[in-house]
Design a protein around this motif. Sequence first.
Motif, PDB file in Angstrom:
ATOM      1  N   TYR A 245     -17.221  30.844 -41.878  1.00  0.00           N
ATOM      2  CA  TYR A 245     -18.214  31.218 -40.923  1.00  0.00           C
ATOM      3  C   TYR A 245     -17.604  32.326 -39.881  1.00  0.00           C
ATOM      4  O   TYR A 245     -16.682  31.945 -39.299  1.00  0.00           O
ATOM      5  N   THR A 246     -18.117  33.541 -39.762  1.00  0.00           N
ATOM      6  CA  THR A 246     -17.565  34.577 -38.986  1.00  0.00           C
ATOM      7  C   THR A 246     -18.542  35.124 -38.028  1.00  0.00           C
ATOM      8  O   THR A 246     -18.181  36.328 -37.515  1.00  0.00           O
ATOM      9  N   GLY A 247     -19.416  34.542 -37.399  1.00  0.00           N
ATOM     10  CA  GLY A 247     -20.184  34.954 -36.733  1.00  0.00           C
ATOM     11  C   GLY A 247     -20.088  35.080 -34.916  1.00  0.00           C
ATOM     12  O   GLY A 247     -21.051  35.523 -34.297  1.00  0.00           O
ATOM     13  N   THR A 248     -18.776  34.615 -34.772  1.00  0.00           N
ATOM     14  CA  THR A 248     -18.466  34.605 -33.380  1.00  0.00           C
ATOM     15  C   THR A 248     -17.073  35.299 -32.912  1.00  0.00           C
ATOM     16  O   THR A 248     -16.452  35.707 -33.868  1.00  0.00           O
ATOM     17  N   PRO A 249     -17.081  35.960 -31.785  1.00  0.00           N
ATOM     18  CA  PRO A 249     -15.728  36.757 -31.349  1.00  0.00           C
ATOM     19  C   PRO A 249     -14.565  35.776 -31.309  1.00  0.00           C
ATOM     20  O   PRO A 249     -13.583  36.513 -30.897  1.00  0.00           O
ATOM     21  N   ASP A 250     -14.776  34.482 -31.000  1.00  0.00           N
ATOM     22  CA  ASP A 250     -13.463  33.599 -30.606  1.00  0.00           C
ATOM     23  C   ASP A 250     -12.957  32.820 -31.643  1.00  0.00           C
ATOM     24  O   ASP A 250     -11.642  32.538 -31.373  1.00  0.00           O
ATOM     25  N   PHE A 251     -13.618  32.370 -32.704  1.00  0.00           N
ATOM     26  CA  PHE A 251     -13.116  31.623 -33.707  1.00  0.00           C
ATOM     27  C   PHE A 251     -13.762  31.739 -35.155  1.00  0.00           C
ATOM     28  O   PHE A 251     -14.753  32.509 -35.273  1.00  0.00           O
ATOM     29  N   ILE A 252     -12.903  31.284 -36.206  1.00  0.00           N
ATOM     30  CA  ILE A 252     -13.438  31.417 -37.520  1.00  0.00           C
ATOM     31  C   ILE A 252     -13.190  29.871 -38.324  1.00  0.00           C
ATOM     32  O   ILE A 252     -11.944  29.267 -38.053  1.00  0.00           O
ATOM     33  N   LEU A 253     -14.373  29.613 -38.758  1.00  0.00           N
ATOM     34  CA  LEU A 253     -14.375  28.123 -39.230  1.00  0.00           C
ATOM     35  C   LEU A 253     -14.527  28.117 -40.500  1.00  0.00           C
ATOM     36  O   LEU A 253     -15.324  28.908 -40.990  1.00  0.00           O
ATOM     37  N   GLY A 254     -13.750  27.530 -41.371  1.00  0.00           N
ATOM     38  CA  GLY A 254     -13.837  27.450 -42.735  1.00  0.00           C
ATOM     39  C   GLY A 254     -13.738  26.241 -43.463  1.00  0.00           C
ATOM     40  O   GLY A 254     -13.072  25.197 -43.040  1.00  0.00           O
ATOM     41  N   LEU A 255     -14.114  26.306 -44.826  1.00  0.00           N
ATOM     42  CA  LEU A 255     -14.048  25.438 -45.764  1.00  0.00           C
ATOM     43  C   LEU A 255     -13.061  25.860 -46.935  1.00  0.00           C
ATOM     44  O   LEU A 255     -13.587  26.928 -47.480  1.00  0.00           O
ATOM     45  N   GLN A 256     -11.963  25.415 -47.520  1.00  0.00           N
ATOM     46  CA  GLN A 256     -10.922  26.165 -48.323  1.00  0.00           C
ATOM     47  C   GLN A 256     -10.797  25.104 -49.505  1.00  0.00           C
ATOM     48  O   GLN A 256     -10.591  23.642 -49.302  1.00  0.00           O
ATOM     49  N   THR A 257     -11.006  25.638 -50.769  1.00  0.00           N
ATOM     50  CA  THR A 257     -10.875  24.718 -51.921  1.00  0.00           C
ATOM     51  C   THR A 257      -9.481  25.007 -52.678  1.00  0.00           C
ATOM     52  O   THR A 257      -9.226  26.424 -52.576  1.00  0.00           O
ATOM     53  N   SER A 258      -8.799  24.464 -53.434  1.00  0.00           N
ATOM     54  CA  SER A 258      -7.554  24.664 -54.006  1.00  0.00           C
ATOM     55  C   SER A 258      -7.493  24.260 -55.297  1.00  0.00           C
ATOM     56  O   SER A 258      -7.862  22.978 -55.506  1.00  0.00           O
ATOM     57  N   TYR A 259      -6.886  24.937 -56.270  1.00  0.00           N
ATOM     58  CA  TYR A 259      -6.310  24.451 -57.575  1.00  0.00           C
ATOM     59  C   TYR A 259      -4.956  24.426 -57.632  1.00  0.00           C
ATOM     60  O   TYR A 259      -4.316  25.649 -57.378  1.00  0.00           O
ATOM     61  N   THR A 260      -4.059  23.453 -57.610  1.00  0.00           N
ATOM     62  CA  THR A 260      -2.586  23.626 -57.541  1.00  0.00           C
ATOM     63  C   THR A 260      -1.990  22.935 -58.469  1.00  0.00           C
ATOM     64  O   THR A 260      -2.321  22.031 -59.251  1.00  0.00           O
ATOM     65  N   LEU A 261      -0.806  23.471 -59.199  1.00  0.00           N
ATOM     66  CA  LEU A 261      -0.007  22.997 -60.156  1.00  0.00           C
ATOM     67  C   LEU A 261       1.386  22.380 -59.304  1.00  0.00           C
ATOM     68  O   LEU A 261       1.990  23.005 -58.599  1.00  0.00           O
ATOM     69  N   ILE A 262       1.501  21.084 -59.412  1.00  0.00           N
ATOM     70  CA  ILE A 262       2.567  20.305 -58.792  1.00  0.00           C
ATOM     71  C   ILE A 262       3.644  19.882 -59.837  1.00  0.00           C
ATOM     72  O   ILE A 262       3.446  19.080 -60.621  1.00  0.00           O
ATOM     73  N   PRO A 263       4.935  20.027 -59.449  1.00  0.00           N
ATOM     74  CA  PRO A 263       5.963  19.624 -60.662  1.00  0.00           C
ATOM     75  C   PRO A 263       6.278  18.107 -60.231  1.00  0.00           C
ATOM     76  O   PRO A 263       6.195  17.675 -59.056  1.00  0.00           O
ATOM     77  N   ILE A 264       6.367  17.093 -61.086  1.00  0.00           N
ATOM     78  CA  ILE A 264       6.541  15.889 -61.113  1.00  0.00           C
ATOM     79  C   ILE A 264       8.092  15.510 -61.732  1.00  0.00           C
ATOM     80  O   ILE A 264       8.883  14.573 -61.146  1.00  0.00           O
TER      81      ILE A 264
END
Length: 285
Positions: A245-264
């Motif tokens: 959400y970018t509609g304010t001059p003071d903050f940015i609020l977001g939801l982030q999704t990720s796909y990750t490869l993790i070594p085991i």
Amino acid sequence: IPELNGHVFIPNTYIESPFMNSTFDLGVGLGSTGQYKYPLFEVDDELVYGLSGQLLFISIGLEYQQKIQDWAAVYIKYRLSARIGTDVGSILSEGFSTINSFQIGWKIRILEREKYKFSTTFGISNYNGTFLSVSKFIDDVINNKPFPSLVTNTPALNGNLGFQFAYGISELFGLKLNYLNALGESLERGETAYYFSLGTGVDLNLYQKHDVPLGFSLAYVLSSRPEQVFKESGLSSSINLKFAYTGTPDFILGLQTSYTLIPISEEQGSLSGMGVSFALTYYFN
């Protein structure tokens, strides 16, 4: 909120920005690998699989940056990352790991023009890793290693040097690049470690041009840092998509999704995991 060439950038958790603004960042994330099988033993160079399980990932991050001058800022960061086996198979194979990291340092502007900005960061990182590993404890007992332990706790101090670049392509699009390396103590006692993180991302902000308070950020990160790998060796690669959400001059609020490869492990290579995180960036000036 910082901008270049009329473009307001969407912050990303894993890509440091080159801007000097005073900011406060909060991020909370959760992820999982899903079910997969663990090897029980090896017969004629072939792994025999039996137990199955999954890994759960949790992360909490706090960051404060204070602008000192137009060309300089100081920052403090804290992050807690945890990787947890959720059932018998994953607990026996991967156990439980937590990485606490605390960073402090400086950000200095190197070059700035209307469309781009280039900065450097330097400072120190203090890691504290706690590892509960049933499989490692059994291996130590079998190999008669002195003082086998089910849980190990290891501190590590590193020096950091990084570079950040941002380019305002247009009002709609922006590009960011980030590289960080660290050298110092390892989370394996008595060893020296070198860690790095390389990230690149492009973002789209609809607010300035179309008055729609919505932004998107797509990023790719390759890293060997402990809070992303949970091991002393190996690489983690991640693709992140953020809705903001970018509609304010003071903050940015977001939801982030990720796909990750993790070594085991060397035998199993890497596991894929999906995650989601909440991120807030608040700008003071």
